[in-house]
Design a protein around this motif. Structure first.
Motif, PDB file in Angstrom:
ATOM      1  N   ASN A  29       0.855  -1.262  -0.074  1.00  0.00           N
ATOM      2  CA  ASN A  29       0.098  -0.078   0.065  1.00  0.00           C
ATOM      3  C   ASN A  29       0.738   1.225  -0.033  1.00  0.00           C
ATOM      4  O   ASN A  29       0.446   2.325   0.458  1.00  0.00           O
ATOM      5  CB  ASN A  29      -0.990   0.061   1.320  1.00  0.00           C
ATOM      6  N   ASP A  31       2.286   4.545  -1.639  1.00  0.00           N
ATOM      7  CA  ASP A  31       1.706   5.575  -2.571  1.00  0.00           C
ATOM      8  C   ASP A  31       2.580   5.583  -3.785  1.00  0.00           C
ATOM      9  O   ASP A  31       3.793   5.607  -3.528  1.00  0.00           O
ATOM     10  CB  ASP A  31       1.715   6.888  -1.692  1.00  0.00           C
ATOM     11  N   GLU A  86       1.124   5.297   8.934  1.00  0.00           N
ATOM     12  CA  GLU A  86       1.006   6.002   7.522  1.00  0.00           C
ATOM     13  C   GLU A  86       2.094   6.869   6.919  1.00  0.00           C
ATOM     14  O   GLU A  86       3.048   7.424   7.733  1.00  0.00           O
ATOM     15  CB  GLU A  86      -0.034   7.248   8.051  1.00  0.00           C
ATOM     16  N   HIS A  88       2.353   9.345   3.545  1.00  0.00           N
ATOM     17  CA  HIS A  88       1.669   9.959   2.121  1.00  0.00           C
ATOM     18  C   HIS A  88       0.279   9.626   2.463  1.00  0.00           C
ATOM     19  O   HIS A  88      -0.310   9.529   1.461  1.00  0.00           O
ATOM     20  CB  HIS A  88       2.100   9.254   1.005  1.00  0.00           C
ATOM     21  N   ARG A  90      -1.269   7.011   3.402  1.00  0.00           N
ATOM     22  CA  ARG A  90      -1.740   5.635   3.189  1.00  0.00           C
ATOM     23  C   ARG A  90      -1.311   4.755   4.436  1.00  0.00           C
ATOM     24  O   ARG A  90      -0.167   4.782   4.682  1.00  0.00           O
ATOM     25  CB  ARG A  90      -1.202   5.136   1.947  1.00  0.00           C
ATOM     26  N   GLN A  91      -2.071   4.142   4.671  1.00  0.00           N
ATOM     27  CA  GLN A  91      -1.831   3.044   5.798  1.00  0.00           C
ATOM     28  C   GLN A  91      -1.045   1.879   5.196  1.00  0.00           C
ATOM     29  O   GLN A  91      -1.539   0.949   4.470  1.00  0.00           O
ATOM     30  CB  GLN A  91      -3.242   2.159   6.434  1.00  0.00           C
TER      31      GLN A  91
END
Length: 103
Positions: A29, A31, A86, A88, A90-91
């Motif tokens: 995940n 970014d 996190e 950016h 996003r997790q």
């Protein structure tokens, strides 16, 4: 992942690959705008980062995941604590690389 090569250009042995994998994590995940330097900074509190690879498709676009290799095996346990942190906005999903290869 591709073949590991030493400085002489010879292919790494299976034992050498396993040793590198024991010091590496998978990060999901990620970014698409994230750089290897930003991933390195995110994980630098865990231990010394040796290498960050953000995989790309055949067009050079990021695939949204990365591999982080540490100098010390002990850094892996610290890095796993950053699962769901996190970057950016996003997790991140953080897994031990040897666990991913078993799936």
């Amino acid at each position: 992942m591709g073949m590991y090569e030493d400085s002489s250009g010879a292919s790494a042995t299976q034992a050498e690959k396993e040793e590198v994998d024991s010091r590496s994590i998978y990060v999901g995940n990620v970014d698409y705008a994230c750089t290897p330097e930003e991933v390195q900074q995110h994980f630098q509190s865990c231990g010394t980062v040796n290498w960050v690879t953000i995989l790309t498709d055949k067009f050079g676009q990021p695939k949204g995941f990365a591999y982080v290799e540490f100098v010390e095996v002990d850094a892996i346990q610290n890095a796993l604590l950053l699962n769901e942190s996190e970057l950016h906005g996003r997790q991140l999903k953080v897994f031990k690389l040897s666990l991913i290869e078993q799936l």
